[in-house]
Write a protein that holds these residues in place. Sequence first.
Motif, mmCIF file in Angstrom:
data_model
loop_
_atom_site.group_PDB
_atom_site.id
_atom_site.type_symbol
_atom_site.label_atom_id
_atom_site.label_comp_id
_atom_site.label_asym_id
_atom_site.label_seq_id
_atom_site.Cartn_x
_atom_site.Cartn_y
_atom_site.Cartn_z
ATOM 1 N N ALA A 83 0.800 -1.230 0.000
ATOM 2 C CA ALA A 83 0.000 0.000 0.000
ATOM 3 C C ALA A 83 0.833 1.281 0.000
ATOM 4 O O ALA A 83 0.276 2.368 0.202
ATOM 5 C CB ALA A 83 -0.944 -0.001 1.202
ATOM 6 N N HIS A 84 2.145 1.155 -0.224
ATOM 7 C CA HIS A 84 2.941 2.393 -0.285
ATOM 8 C C HIS A 84 4.162 2.155 -1.182
ATOM 9 O O HIS A 84 5.191 1.662 -0.728
ATOM 10 C CB HIS A 84 3.383 2.833 1.116
ATOM 11 C CG HIS A 84 3.954 4.212 1.145
ATOM 12 N ND1 HIS A 84 3.533 5.199 2.013
ATOM 13 C CD2 HIS A 84 4.921 4.796 0.394
ATOM 14 C CE1 HIS A 84 4.207 6.307 1.802
ATOM 15 N NE2 HIS A 84 5.072 6.095 0.823
ATOM 16 N N THR A 85 4.013 2.488 -2.460
ATOM 17 C CA THR A 85 5.150 2.322 -3.377
ATOM 18 C C THR A 85 5.408 3.630 -4.133
ATOM 19 O O THR A 85 4.583 4.556 -4.118
ATOM 20 C CB THR A 85 4.876 1.219 -4.426
ATOM 21 O OG1 THR A 85 3.815 1.645 -5.297
ATOM 22 C CG2 THR A 85 4.512 -0.102 -3.775
ATOM 23 N N HIS A 86 6.584 3.660 -4.766
ATOM 24 C CA HIS A 86 6.952 4.766 -5.676
ATOM 25 C C HIS A 86 7.667 4.127 -6.857
ATOM 26 O O HIS A 86 8.896 4.163 -6.934
ATOM 27 C CB HIS A 86 7.877 5.764 -4.972
ATOM 28 C CG HIS A 86 7.282 6.384 -3.749
ATOM 29 N ND1 HIS A 86 6.346 7.391 -3.806
ATOM 30 C CD2 HIS A 86 7.472 6.144 -2.427
ATOM 31 C CE1 HIS A 86 5.991 7.744 -2.582
ATOM 32 N NE2 HIS A 86 6.654 6.995 -1.721
ATOM 33 N N VAL A 87 6.921 3.521 -7.758
ATOM 34 C CA VAL A 87 7.573 2.733 -8.816
ATOM 35 C C VAL A 87 8.223 3.604 -9.887
ATOM 36 O O VAL A 87 8.987 3.110 -10.703
ATOM 37 C CB VAL A 87 6.605 1.722 -9.473
ATOM 38 C CG1 VAL A 87 6.160 0.689 -8.462
ATOM 39 C CG2 VAL A 87 5.409 2.406 -10.106
ATOM 40 N N ILE A 213 -6.132 10.033 -3.252
ATOM 41 C CA ILE A 213 -5.444 11.324 -3.079
ATOM 42 C C ILE A 213 -4.382 11.166 -1.993
ATOM 43 O O ILE A 213 -4.661 10.683 -0.894
ATOM 44 C CB ILE A 213 -6.449 12.430 -2.666
ATOM 45 C CG1 ILE A 213 -7.505 12.661 -3.769
ATOM 46 C CG2 ILE A 213 -5.713 13.732 -2.315
ATOM 47 C CD1 ILE A 213 -6.987 13.285 -5.037
ATOM 48 N N LYS A 214 -3.155 11.577 -2.324
ATOM 49 C CA LYS A 214 -2.062 11.553 -1.344
ATOM 50 C C LYS A 214 -1.688 12.996 -1.033
ATOM 51 O O LYS A 214 -1.475 13.798 -1.952
ATOM 52 C CB LYS A 214 -0.855 10.819 -1.949
ATOM 53 C CG LYS A 214 0.486 11.065 -1.260
ATOM 54 C CD LYS A 214 0.726 10.109 -0.111
ATOM 55 C CE LYS A 214 2.094 10.306 0.543
ATOM 56 N NZ LYS A 214 3.241 9.930 -0.262
ATOM 57 N N ILE A 215 -1.624 13.295 0.249
ATOM 58 C CA ILE A 215 -1.204 14.639 0.642
ATOM 59 C C ILE A 215 0.032 14.532 1.541
ATOM 60 O O ILE A 215 0.328 13.468 2.083
ATOM 61 C CB ILE A 215 -2.321 15.413 1.391
ATOM 62 C CG1 ILE A 215 -2.662 14.729 2.731
ATOM 63 C CG2 ILE A 215 -3.552 15.559 0.528
ATOM 64 C CD1 ILE A 215 -3.616 15.549 3.608
ATOM 65 N N GLU A 267 0.360 7.801 6.525
ATOM 66 C CA GLU A 267 1.533 7.069 6.041
ATOM 67 C C GLU A 267 2.719 7.421 6.943
ATOM 68 O O GLU A 267 2.896 8.568 7.321
ATOM 69 C CB GLU A 267 1.858 7.473 4.598
ATOM 70 C CG GLU A 267 0.666 7.407 3.639
ATOM 71 C CD GLU A 267 0.214 5.989 3.298
ATOM 72 O OE1 GLU A 267 1.083 5.109 3.157
ATOM 73 O OE2 GLU A 267 -1.008 5.777 3.169
ATOM 74 N N HIS A 268 3.517 6.452 7.285
ATOM 75 C CA HIS A 268 4.699 6.555 8.162
ATOM 76 C C HIS A 268 4.270 6.713 9.629
ATOM 77 O O HIS A 268 4.378 5.786 10.392
ATOM 78 C CB HIS A 268 5.647 7.709 7.774
ATOM 79 C CG HIS A 268 5.844 7.869 6.304
ATOM 80 N ND1 HIS A 268 6.372 6.854 5.527
ATOM 81 C CD2 HIS A 268 5.576 8.895 5.453
ATOM 82 C CE1 HIS A 268 6.418 7.262 4.261
ATOM 83 N NE2 HIS A 268 5.942 8.487 4.191
ATOM 84 N N GLY A 269 3.837 7.908 10.016
ATOM 85 C CA GLY A 269 3.433 8.133 11.408
ATOM 86 C C GLY A 269 4.529 7.728 12.376
ATOM 87 O O GLY A 269 4.281 7.019 13.349
ATOM 88 N N SER A 339 5.502 -0.616 1.979
ATOM 89 C CA SER A 339 6.967 -0.700 2.090
ATOM 90 C C SER A 339 7.666 0.663 1.993
ATOM 91 O O SER A 339 8.636 0.910 2.682
ATOM 92 C CB SER A 339 7.518 -1.606 0.990
ATOM 93 O OG SER A 339 7.320 -0.990 -0.269
ATOM 94 N N ASP A 340 7.229 1.509 1.075
ATOM 95 C CA ASP A 340 7.915 2.785 0.800
ATOM 96 C C ASP A 340 9.370 2.568 0.381
ATOM 97 O O ASP A 340 10.209 3.431 0.614
ATOM 98 C CB ASP A 340 7.851 3.710 2.031
ATOM 99 C CG ASP A 340 8.184 5.156 1.677
ATOM 100 O OD1 ASP A 340 7.996 5.545 0.517
ATOM 101 O OD2 ASP A 340 8.642 5.901 2.569
ATOM 102 N N ASN A 341 9.673 1.419 -0.219
ATOM 103 C CA ASN A 341 11.068 1.180 -0.622
ATOM 104 C C ASN A 341 11.310 1.692 -2.040
ATOM 105 O O ASN A 341 10.735 1.185 -2.989
ATOM 106 C CB ASN A 341 11.388 -0.320 -0.556
ATOM 107 C CG ASN A 341 11.516 -0.790 0.870
ATOM 108 O OD1 ASN A 341 11.517 0.019 1.788
ATOM 109 N ND2 ASN A 341 11.622 -2.080 1.064
HETATM 110 ZN ZN LIG Z 1 6.640 7.342 0.332
#
Ligand SMILES: [Zn+2]
Length: 432
Positions: A83-87, A213-215, A267-269, A339-341
């Motif tokens: 649920a958290h990628t940056h491809v 939407i991502k803020i 996200e993160h928190g 993951s946010d990897n």
């Molecule tokens: Zn991220």
Amino acid sequence: MKAFLIYMLLMIGYTINVSSQEKEFYLQAGLLYDSQENIMLENRVIHVIGNKIQSIEDPEKIPVDAEVIDLGEYTVLPGLIDAHTHVLFSQEPQDDFTEESIATLVLENPALRTLRGAKSVKSYLDVGITSIKDLGNSGLFLDVALRDAINEGTVDGPRIFASGPIIGAPGGQLYGVSHEHQDLVGLEYRIITSVADAKNAVREHVNQKVDIIKICADNLPNNTRLTVDEMKAIVETAHSYDLTVTAHSVTNQSAWEAATAGVDGIEHGFNLADSTLALMAQKNIYLVPTENSRAYMHSYYKLSGSNPEELTWLNRYFENSKNRLLRAIKNGVPIVAGSDNYTDIRIPRGASSRDMFRAYYEAGMKPLDILQAATFVSAKHLNKENEIGILKPGSFADIIAVKGDLENDFLNTLENLAFVMKNGKIYLEKSN
Ligand SMILES: [Zn+2]
């Protein structure tokens, strides 16, 4: 559009639908993970027609002449969700985030960037991740283009739920960019300057067909943040279009403000007080903890030229993340796996994403709870719990199988992947 044109388009769609040859088969599962109930079921068969699950049945119900895929030696699960990628973004371990972002924007043709993303997405299917939420750092809607290329079959990859550019306060997350070059930031973020502009930004994103939407509630490591009123306007507008809103948040203050404004996820928190966690639980706001495992951090710092053994703060990092994750669970906050990897640690991106399972496990989360965070809970917070992250009649045939004992040998078993199907198409099938 003229009424007859709409009618024609509907008819064409209908013709394509009824004329396509739909494959039909039965998957026999050793164990089947029921992600909604968070339990393992025995002796089940999944009947698939085309790209959907038709039914879950007893093995006796299989017709004699049916095509059967025998996964009797395996545990069968819904395709996993990151649920958290940056491809569409990649960073070298030793490089600085702003410099890498600016270099990407200035030196990399967006077409090349998208083609690199296309290579990267395939690696998610290789590890059983059949859906991803891609949360920005993707130029001007390149994530939406990549999603469409996958959906039309041009590129192999997971389902992408794309956010488009992150909506944030002046500067975005790019620290140290001089005033005269702030326009560059606008190529990667949608910078808003007022409540009215916040509403416009969401409408622009709706118009470009984003899925979420991502803020940036705060812009850390940069120093600006959105106001509560701006976030409220974003949430109200997004919800009126049935879009969920998730917020990057590093500080407790920005998480509290984002939760007050009504976001759906944090996200993160990294720094959440118990009072913020209680507010999140009360409002059913999910948390995506994006920490990494010890093994990942060691690879990362070795590649960046540091000796991880000398980084004493790493122990504090693991202690903090464990403490926060367990407190969130104790407070009743829904956990969604992400993951946010995006750093190139010399393994495919999908394999790198899988590190989130190790991180949660090492922090003390139970195997089935981790699986639920990467399936049903994740899908539920996208309002997609009838389509993905679940194996039930009507859901997409996104199905994987692993060999081993998930409850007692979690990490090894999850990596012992034998079967991957997405949308009814098989991408991996190892023989016994
Ligand atoms: Zn991220």
